[in-house]
Scaffold this active site. Structure first.
Site, mmCIF file in Angstrom:
data_model
loop_
_atom_site.group_PDB
_atom_site.id
_atom_site.type_symbol
_atom_site.label_atom_id
_atom_site.label_comp_id
_atom_site.label_asym_id
_atom_site.label_seq_id
_atom_site.Cartn_x
_atom_site.Cartn_y
_atom_site.Cartn_z
ATOM 1 N N TYR A 8 0.747 -0.991 0.155
ATOM 2 C CA TYR A 8 0.061 -0.139 -0.390
ATOM 3 C C TYR A 8 0.845 1.318 0.036
ATOM 4 O O TYR A 8 1.686 1.289 1.096
ATOM 5 C CB TYR A 8 -0.937 0.183 1.398
ATOM 6 C CG TYR A 8 -2.442 0.913 1.331
ATOM 7 C CD1 TYR A 8 -2.520 2.394 0.202
ATOM 8 C CD2 TYR A 8 -2.949 0.751 2.256
ATOM 9 C CE1 TYR A 8 -3.321 3.134 0.507
ATOM 10 C CE2 TYR A 8 -3.736 2.140 2.659
ATOM 11 C CZ TYR A 8 -4.279 2.793 1.696
ATOM 12 O OH TYR A 8 -4.820 3.892 1.572
ATOM 13 N N LYS B 18 -1.684 -1.531 -3.891
ATOM 14 C CA LYS B 18 -2.437 -0.277 -4.439
ATOM 15 C C LYS B 18 -1.656 1.083 -3.858
ATOM 16 O O LYS B 18 -1.114 1.324 -3.276
ATOM 17 C CB LYS B 18 -3.406 -0.618 -3.164
ATOM 18 C CG LYS B 18 -4.445 1.095 -2.739
ATOM 19 C CD LYS B 18 -5.576 1.572 -1.436
ATOM 20 C CE LYS B 18 -6.262 2.005 -1.808
ATOM 21 N NZ LYS B 18 -6.963 2.106 -0.402
#
Length: 310
Positions: free
Chosen positions: A139, A167
Site C-alpha cells: 500500500y 495499491k
C-alpha cells in the site's frame, strides 16, 4: 490456489467501519454494509485501511470487524485486511487473526512516524512477507506515511512469492507508469488504483482495477465503470466517469476537513439506512450544514446513477 498464483482484479472497496459509538463496532451495520457492496458486484472488500479509520480503532474493535466481515463475505467475495502499524508484531498478530477468520490477503503500508529509506522498506516488507500466513498486498500512500515505495523497491518486492500486488494512492501519474513497468516484468502482480477519479483511466492503460472508497455508497457504479474500462468501451466510460467526479466533489469534499471524504461516506450510508455516521476520534463527523448539503447532493447523484445504469 498457491500464494504465488493469486491475482486480484476488479473493484475492491476500502470499507468504512460502522461504529455504534466512537469506539464500538456496529455489528448489524457492518453486516448490512458488506451485503450492500456484495449486492453491487464488487470483487473484494478491504477493511482496516485509511477509509476504515484503522489507526483510530482499538484492538478489540479491529478483531470484531475482521470476524464479522469475514463471516458475512465467506464464499462470496475476497476480504483483504489492513495490518499497517508502527509495531511489526502487532501487524503480524492482525495477519494471523485475518488468516484464522478466512481472509484472502493482508494489506500493509510502510510503518508510520519515522521516515524510512528504501533499504528499510525492503527489509520490512520481506520480513512481513516471510512471516505472514496470508499473501501481502503493498500500500503506497506517501501523503500519510512520509515514505514512497520507489519502483526499484517494488520491483524487488514483486519477486517474493507472498507479495501479490500494490495499491497506489499517490495520485502520481508518472509513478503509475513505473508500476506498469513492474507489471510487465511480473504479469500476475496486481496494480490497483486508490483515487476513485483515476480508476477507469488506469484500467484502460493496463491496471488491474481500483480500490475505490465511493464503492461503499454506490458499488454497482464502480463495478460497471471498471467493466466498461476493461473492455475499452470509451463511450460508456464517458457516461459514468462524470458521476465519479460528482461523488468526489459533492459528497467527499463538502465537510471542510481532511476527514471530509470519510464523513461523506458515513453520512451517505446513514442516509441510506446502512449504519450510523459516527467517526472515531480524532476525526469529526459532518456538521449540520454539511449533512444537509450531502443528503441533498446524494439524492441528485443517486437519481443520475439510476438513469445511467438503467
Amino acid at each position: 490456489m498457491e500464494i504465488n498464483e493469486m491475482r486480484l482484479e476488479g473493484i475492491i472497496v476500502p470499507m468504512a467501519t460502522p461504529l455504534l459509538s466512537h469506539v464500538e463496532i456496529d455489528k448489524k451495520g457492518t453486516e448490512r454494509l458488506v451485503h450492500h457492496m456484495m449486492d453491487g458486484g464488487v470483487q473484494g472488500i478491504f477493511i482496516l485501511g485509511t477509509t476504515g479509520e484503522a489507526t483510530s480503532l482499538k484492538p478489540s474493535t479491529k478483531k470484531d470487524l475482521i470476524e464479522i466481515t469475514c463471516t458475512e463475505a465467506a464464499g462470496h467475495t475476497a476480504v483483504l485486511v489492513g495490518v499497517t502499524h508502527s509495531c511489526f508484531d502487532i501487524s503480524l498478530k492482525l495477519a494471523r487473526q485475518a488468516k484464522e477468520n478466512g481472509a484472502t490477503a493482508i494489506v500493509a503500508a510502510p510503518p508510520y512516524f519515522y521516515p524510512l529509506d528504501q533499504e528499510d522498506l525492503y527489509k520490512y516488507f520481506i520480513k512481513l512477507a516471510d512471516q505472514s500466513p496470508l499473501p501481502v498486498f503493498l500500500y503506497n500512500f506517501p501523503a500519510m506515511t512520509k515514505c514512497n515505495l520507489e519502483m526499484d523497491t517494488v520491483m524487488k518486492l514483486a519477486k517474493h512469492s507472498n507479495i501479490i500486488g500494490i495499491k497506489d494512492s499517490s495520485g502520481n501519474g508518472v509513478y503509475f507508469q513505473k508500476l506498469m513497468y513492474v507489471k510487465r516484468e511480473f504479469p500476475n502482480f496486481s496494480v490497483m488504483m486508490g483515487p476513485d477519479e483515476l480508476m477507469s483511466q488506469v484500467v484502460m492503460a493496463g491496471a488491474d482495477g481500483g480500490m475505490n472508497a465511493g464503492g461503499n455508497i454506490f458499488p454497482k457504479l464502480y463495478v460497471k465503470l471498471y467493466e466498461a474500462a476493461k473492455k475499452g468501451f470509451v463511450e460508456r466510460v464517458n457516461q459514468m466517469q462524470p458521476l465519479v467526479q460528482e461523488i468526489s466533489q459533492r459528497i467527499f469534499a463538502v465537510h471542510p476537513k481532511h476527514s471530509g471524504y470519510i464523513a461523506g461516506i458515513k453520512e451517505s450510508l446513514y442516509h441510506f439506512q446502512v449504519c450510523e455516521p459516527h467517526l472515531a476520534p480524532p476525526l469529526s463527523p459532518a456538521d449540520a450544514l454539511a449533512r444537509e448539503i450531502i443528503r441533498r447532493n446524494l439524492e441528485q447523484i443517486n437519481l443520475k446513477i439510476k438513469q445511467v445504469l438503467a
